[in-house]
Design a protein around this motif. Structure first.
Motif, PDB file in Angstrom:
ATOM      1  N   ILE A 180       0.836  -1.321   0.030  1.00  0.00           N
ATOM      2  CA  ILE A 180       0.028   0.007  -0.114  1.00  0.00           C
ATOM      3  C   ILE A 180       0.938   1.119  -0.051  1.00  0.00           C
ATOM      4  O   ILE A 180       1.775   1.389   0.816  1.00  0.00           O
ATOM      5  N   LEU A 181       0.623   2.232  -1.053  1.00  0.00           N
ATOM      6  CA  LEU A 181       1.417   3.380  -1.102  1.00  0.00           C
ATOM      7  C   LEU A 181       0.665   4.477  -0.327  1.00  0.00           C
ATOM      8  O   LEU A 181      -0.489   4.792  -0.864  1.00  0.00           O
ATOM      9  N   ILE A 211       7.006  -1.249   7.023  1.00  0.00           N
ATOM     10  CA  ILE A 211       7.428  -0.519   6.107  1.00  0.00           C
ATOM     11  C   ILE A 211       8.177  -1.127   5.172  1.00  0.00           C
ATOM     12  O   ILE A 211       9.218  -1.748   5.516  1.00  0.00           O
ATOM     13  N   LEU A 212       7.843  -0.791   3.863  1.00  0.00           N
ATOM     14  CA  LEU A 212       8.682  -1.778   2.638  1.00  0.00           C
ATOM     15  C   LEU A 212       9.524  -0.902   1.851  1.00  0.00           C
ATOM     16  O   LEU A 212       9.421   0.424   2.094  1.00  0.00           O
ATOM     17  N   PRO A 213      10.633  -1.513   1.369  1.00  0.00           N
ATOM     18  CA  PRO A 213      11.615  -0.621   0.641  1.00  0.00           C
ATOM     19  C   PRO A 213      10.779  -0.091  -0.758  1.00  0.00           C
ATOM     20  O   PRO A 213       9.887  -0.780  -1.043  1.00  0.00           O
ATOM     21  N   LEU A 214      11.316   0.979  -1.364  1.00  0.00           N
ATOM     22  CA  LEU A 214      10.501   1.466  -2.340  1.00  0.00           C
ATOM     23  C   LEU A 214      11.083   1.026  -3.536  1.00  0.00           C
ATOM     24  O   LEU A 214      12.271   0.874  -3.839  1.00  0.00           O
ATOM     25  N   HIS A 223       3.273  -2.711   4.199  1.00  0.00           N
ATOM     26  CA  HIS A 223       2.524  -3.839   4.131  1.00  0.00           C
ATOM     27  C   HIS A 223       1.627  -4.005   5.209  1.00  0.00           C
ATOM     28  O   HIS A 223       1.989  -3.878   6.585  1.00  0.00           O
ATOM     29  N   MET A 224       0.173  -4.109   5.102  1.00  0.00           N
ATOM     30  CA  MET A 224      -0.590  -4.278   6.055  1.00  0.00           C
ATOM     31  C   MET A 224      -2.044  -4.803   5.442  1.00  0.00           C
ATOM     32  O   MET A 224      -2.162  -4.928   4.339  1.00  0.00           O
ATOM     33  N   ASP A 235      -2.614  -4.478  -6.088  1.00  0.00           N
ATOM     34  CA  ASP A 235      -2.514  -5.966  -6.002  1.00  0.00           C
ATOM     35  C   ASP A 235      -1.231  -6.395  -6.090  1.00  0.00           C
ATOM     36  O   ASP A 235      -0.256  -6.099  -6.648  1.00  0.00           O
ATOM     37  N   PRO A 236      -0.928  -7.725  -5.353  1.00  0.00           N
ATOM     38  CA  PRO A 236       0.528  -8.254  -5.460  1.00  0.00           C
ATOM     39  C   PRO A 236       0.642  -8.730  -6.912  1.00  0.00           C
ATOM     40  O   PRO A 236      -0.282  -9.457  -7.506  1.00  0.00           O
ATOM     41  N   THR A 237       1.846  -8.669  -7.579  1.00  0.00           N
ATOM     42  CA  THR A 237       2.024  -9.091  -8.764  1.00  0.00           C
ATOM     43  C   THR A 237       3.164 -10.244  -8.454  1.00  0.00           C
ATOM     44  O   THR A 237       3.749 -10.362  -7.413  1.00  0.00           O
TER      45      THR A 237
END
Lengths: 330, 316
Positions: free
Chosen positions: B229-230, B251-254, B272-273, B299-301
């Motif tokens: 999620i951005l 928090i994920l890397p960009l 990610h949540m 959506d996850p790819t």
């Protein structure tokens, strides 16, 4: 064997469609008239120099002279044989009313074959064989060819049979075209002209003890066999190079320079005896039939044939060993 | 999806000139399934395919096709395989038809009716008697597939089949592959393009540096992948701090493509949540006095999954 036949048909078809054999025929079609013209010029020159003297008369005089020498008690035995042969040869020409100096189609063909065996014929073989395997690598078709449910050795064998077929065809074409083209100028006769065999070069003199006469068609037939054999050996080597060196141009370069090195070496190897172990020096096996001087003293027909056989055999073994085992990456 | 294994690859390794190129690859392909073989360029895809069709020998491990070992019963195994390795290469000086005849001669009992049939399947009827050197890449591709289908294989191996095809060609190929699979053929497709595999395949093996990272159904692998999620917030640092303190938010890397979601010149934060947490997180951010400009749920790819598996190593 029944399932190798379609593979052979494939290989023969591919070489045909690549128009390689047409190139060979075209080369012959251009070269043979040139040599025929050269031969024609030579013959007319000789006739001019000799003047218009009756050749029959001088031949009869020579026969008489030789017969006298043979009957002379002081004549050495080996020289006697030589003169006997000469008498026989001249007598043939007198009997058949053929000028011994006038060329004919069969003689031209025989001499042409003799001069082609060392370089021209091998080069023609290369035109057909040099990309037999390397082109499959360059086109990438090798990846389909060896991933079909056929054993690799069968694929290579089919190529080898196609090679044999085209090498044979090349030798035949050379002989037939030489005969047909030169015959148009010199006449199609000469099949039964006598040719001398069995001379041996011993030191600086010629040993004529084993000498005998055969008809020219027999000699031509034997020459063809030897030319075929030498060509096959060159074919086997080219096949091996085509497998080892995947670039056709590089492979062709290797083969051509090896062959040319052979002809250069043959001209200067007389004092270097070990040079006789190079296959290129042995390619011209027809010299042993006609009793000419071999490139290196001490060479004879069986030596050359064994040398060529071993070379060809080694090339075949390497070809199969590499082709059936190698990993194919390209 | 069939349970019969058409292709089995077990712990295959390959050293080339002493260097390990393939370290450990294992997977199976079932009947009638489209199997994607995904990895970046240089990860060992083509090397693996070469081993599948016996062009090179594995240093270790076992490959079998329909129960026949490619090493020990090579001809038996290859009977069931049609393949295009790398480019669809044919003899340029022969016509398409002559090429097919040539390769038909290497199989058993392939009649000219069968050749006409495969020509028909790939829709090459019009140009089949022209020389291959006059063909476009797309036509060569189709001729290559026709060749591969000649012997009625059980397994079709296609190496990067969409390379060099135009978008329409890719679409047609995808439909064509699906049709073949529906008829019971197993299809092995390699690619370095994730989207392609995602659209085309039922199952996938992901490889990297000569090792299988994951094997499974595309849907399954995707469901395991973390969603992203951005969030676009201002001020950025304060927002990050607030998010870090919240439960079940990571928090994920960009990624580079995240920059496409820049709003008002503000760099997004990728987290990610659970999607259900979004309203709550939004509320908390507002309460902390942080302005929220955008929330974008992705959506996850397979790409996310791949990046997740390879820890951010980029592929195309």
């Amino acid at each position: 064997m029944n399932n190798i036949l379609p593979l052979v048909r494939n290989e023969v078809m591919k070489i045909w469609k690549k128009k390689r054999f047409f190139v060979v025929l075209l080369l012959l079609l251009v070269m043979i008239p040139i040599f025929t013209y050269a031969q024609y010029k030579l013959a007319t020159n000789i006739q001019e120099q000799m003047g218009t003297t009756d050749w029959k008369l001088s031949a009869q005089e020579q026969v008489q002279d030789y017969t006298n020498r043979i009957n002379s008690p002081r004549m050495l035995e080996e020289w006697k044989t030589y003169y006997k042969i000469e008498v026989e040869r001249l007598q043939y020409h007198i009997d058949n009313n053929v000028d011994p100096r006038s060329p004919n189609g069969v003689t031209f063909t025989r001499v042409f074959l003799e001069n082609s065996i060392g370089l021209l014929l091998p080069l023609l073989v290369l035109v057909i064989v040099s990309d037999l395997v390397s082109s499959e690598f360059q086109q990438g078709t090798i990846k389909i060819l060896v991933t079909r449910p056929v054993k690799r050795w069968k694929v290579l064998t089919s190529k080898f049979i196609a090679l044999t077929f085209y090498v044979s065809l090349t030798v035949f074409s050379l002989v037939i075209m030489a005969y047909l083209i030169s015959g148009a100028i010199f006449g199609y006769g000469g099949f039964d002209a006598p040719v001398f065999m069995g001379f041996q070069q011993v030191g600086s003199s010629i040993d004529t003890n084993g000498a005998y006469v055969v008809e020219q068609w027999q000699f031509l037939w034997m020459s063809m066999g030897l030319a075929w054999f030498s060509s096959m050996v060159v074919g086997c080597l080219a096949l091996m190079v085509s497998i080892l060196i995947r670039s056709t141009a590089a492979g062709m370069g290797v083969m051509v320079s090896t062959l040319i090195a052979g002809t250069i070496l043959a001209n200067m190897a007389a004092s270097w005896e070990s040079a006789k172990y190079f296959f290129m020096i042995n390619l011209n096996t027809i010299v042993f039939l006609s009793g000419q001087k071999p490139p290196v003293p001490g060479m004879d027909l069986s030596f050359s044939l064994i040398n060529l056989s071993l070379t060809g055999l080694a090339a075949i073994i390497v070809s199969y060993a590499v082709f059936t085992k190698q990993d194919i990456y390209n | 999806m069939g349970t019969n294994h058409i292709l089995t690859v077990k712990h295959v390794k390959k050293n080339i000139k002493g260097k390990p190129i393939i370290n450990d690859i294992s997977f199976t392909v079932g009947e009638g399934e489209i199997f994607g073989f995904l990895g970046p360029n240089g990860s060992g895809k083509t090397t693996t395919i070469r081993m599948l069709v016996g062009l090179i020998q594995p240093s270790e491990g076992e490959i079998s096709i329909c129960g026949k070992s490619v090493r020990k019963q090579r001809e038996e195994a290859l009977k069931y395989v049609g393949s295009i390795v790398e480019n669809p290469e044919m003899y340029p000086y022969l016509t398409g038809w002559e090429n097919l005849e040539h390769f038909a001669a290497m199989l058993h009992n392939i009649t000219s009716d069968r050749i006409a049939e495969v020509v028909n399947i790939v829709g090459m009827d019009k140009r089949i008697h022209d020389k291959v050197k006059t063909y476009s890449l797309g036509m060569r591709q189709r001729l290559g597939i026709a060749q591969a289908l000649l012997g009625k294989p059980k397994l079709l191996i296609l190496d990067e089949p969409t390379n060099g095809l135009d978008p329409q060609g890719i679409k047609d190929l995808r439909a064509f592959i699906r049709k073949l699979a529906d008829e019971g053929l197993s299809i092995f497709v390699s690619s370095h393009l994730l989207s392609e595999i995602q659209m085309m395949c039922d199952r996938v093996a992901i490889i990297q540096k000569g090792e299988t990272l994951a094997v499974g159904a595309v849907d399954e692998l995707l469901s395991q992948t973390k969603n992203r999620i951005l969030l676009t917030v201002s001020p950025l640092e304060k927002g990050k701090e607030a998010l870090q303190q919240m439960d079940e938010v990571e928090i994920l890397p960009l990624f580079t493509e995240d920059m496409e979601s820049v709003v008002n010149g503000l760099e997004p934060i990728a987290v990610h949540m659970d999607v259900d947490r979004v309203p709550d997180v939004n509320k908390k951010l507002m309460e902390a006095g942080i302005a929220v400009y955008g929330i974008h749920t992705k959506d996850p790819t397979l790409e996310d999954m791949f990046l997740h598996l390879t820890e951010g190593e980029q592929i195309e």
